[in-house]
Design an enzyme around this catalytic site. Structure first.
Site, PDB file in Angstrom:
ATOM      1  N   CYS A  90       0.810  -1.222   0.000  1.00 12.71           N
ATOM      2  CA  CYS A  90       0.000   0.000   0.000  1.00 12.71           C
ATOM      3  C   CYS A  90       0.839   1.266   0.000  1.00 12.71           C
ATOM      4  O   CYS A  90       0.298   2.366  -0.129  1.00 12.71           O
ATOM      5  CB  CYS A  90      -0.925   0.004   1.210  1.00 12.71           C
ATOM      6  N   HIS A 123      -9.331   3.229  -0.606  1.00 13.49           N
ATOM      7  CA  HIS A 123      -7.911   2.898  -0.750  1.00 13.49           C
ATOM      8  C   HIS A 123      -7.610   2.214  -2.076  1.00 13.49           C
ATOM      9  O   HIS A 123      -7.389   1.004  -2.127  1.00 13.49           O
ATOM     10  CB  HIS A 123      -7.493   2.012   0.424  1.00 13.49           C
TER      11      HIS A 123
END
Length: 400
Positions: A88, A344
């Protein structure tokens, strides 16, 4: 001895797509949306770009591997395009590469862009990644909510926090972020919530409820960087420069020894310490105007306040409830709504965080604008508390 990158590289322009369930847009459309805004903001033409770095994580369900998807989508002038992926934290990794290239003199102007298209997969959460032989030995059937729920349980055990009080604190994190996100037209979720809604929401992985978890979104963000001299030569004023860029990666200590109790993120503390040293910051709570942190879950934001030294050990619960990190607080956090409201899209999140701080520092954040900000910190975490990549970046107005 390394001298760091403080004030050696400036942001020339940035762009960000609208995040959300973008059924109307392909990954290429999202890239173009962010890129066009960044180029217009920078005031340059494509032939002035020297190199580019491209962040995407779920390549098999999004845009594919290599640098060609971005080069083709944006019709870049046959410059070098390198795809990066670091869980991420991939967006921050693209930024780091572009900044280092400019600081090293390898190119004058560089582009970093991240994109992810996750809503078309037919899967409710993050798509299941193809794992190798190592991960199943340690985390069979692990999922993100469970991993971060364990962070909450360990934090509560270490600091002796009452379960109901911790739940109230993480609910406040969510309520605060939604209040901020409601003012952001590019956020996926633009509706305020109440503490009561948060406390009564369905449990996902105790103590995390529905409103304590960020969503899955489509989106893209882009940054164009150069030297301060070139930026000024192009007519730019009020330059936003990089003060620090640090990355810390787990080496197995958390999982393979008995020294870590699971109540904090080890790499975040290392990256933060190095970033503060590089930026010359000795009192982050006083010297930082705002933060954008990786609030994949509300407990992550709370714990991160201690990892970054913005709260003392075991004091983040009280600081959160006292409003220290609210929009009107001492150190506003997620003034744009954070992952909690943007969702996200993995490859884009790190650059999206930088985008908000850039706007704030230039006084261009509209209804969300803070009063006279000077510096900002971006914390971008990839992986899980026990095995991860953590990026901590600091930017600020030149001369600050």
């Amino acid at each position: 001895m390394a001298s760091g990158i403080k004030d050696k590289v400036a942001i020339l322009g940035m762009g960000c797509s609208r995040f959300g369930e973008r059924w109307d847009a392909s990954p290429e459309d999202l890239m173009l949306e962010a890129y066009n805004e960044a180029m217009a903001d920078a005031g340059i033409t494509p032939d002035q770009l020297g190199a580019a770095w491209y962040s995407t994580h779920m390549d098999d369900v999004g845009t594919g591997r290599g640098g060609t998807p971005m080069s083709i989508a944006l019709r870049l002038p046959n410059i070098g395009v390198t795809r990066v992926e670091n869980f991420c934290a991939g967006g921050s990794e693209a930024i780091r590469a572009a900044v280092y290239a400019v600081a090293a003199g390898a190119c004058d102007i560089a582009l970093a862009l991240g994109v992810e298209k996750l809503k078309d997969t037919g899967y409710g959460g993050l798509p299941m990644a193809q794992v190798g032989t190592y991960i199943p030995q340690w985390y069979p059937n692990a999922v993100a909510p469970a991993n971060f729920a364990q962070l909450a349980s360990a934090y509560r055990a270490r600091h002796g926090v009452d379960a109901a009080l911790l739940k109230r604190a993480i609910s406040h994190v969510s309520v605060k972020s939604h209040a901020n996100g409601a003012k952001n037209p590019k956020a996926h979720l633009q509706k305020e919530i109440t503490e009561e809604q948060c406390l009564k929401a369905p449990t996902i992985a105790a103590p995390l409820g529905l409103f304590d978890c960020c969503g899955v979104s489509d989106g893209a963000a882009a940054a164009i960087v150069t030297t301060p001299d070139i930026a000024r030569g192009l007519g730019k004023t009020d330059l936003v420069t990089f003060k620090a860029l640090q990355l810390a990666v787990s080496n197995g200590w958390e999982l393979q020894g008995s020294g870590w109790d699971g109540s904090y993120v080890h790499t975040a503390r290392i990256a933060a310490k190095k970033a503060y040293a590089e930026a010359g910051i000795t009192d982050p709570r006083r010297e930082l105007s705002m933060t954008e942190v990786h609030d994949c879950f509300s407990i992550t934001e709370l714990v991160t306040m201690e990892d970054l030294g913005l709260s003392g050990e075991g004091e983040a619960v009280r600081d959160v409830l006292d409003g220290v990190f609210d929009a009107e607080g001492a150190v506003p956090c997620q003034i744009d709504g954070g992952l909690k409201c943007f969702g996200h899209p993995v490859g884009a999140s790190g650059i999206r965080m930088l985008y908000e701080i850039y706007l704030q520092l230039q006084g261009r954040a509209g209804r969300r604008q803070l009063a006279n900000p000077k510096t900002g910190l971006i914390h971008n975490l990839g992986g899980q508390p026990s095995q991860n990549v953590c990026s901590v970046s600091i930017v600020g107005l030149q001369g600050v």
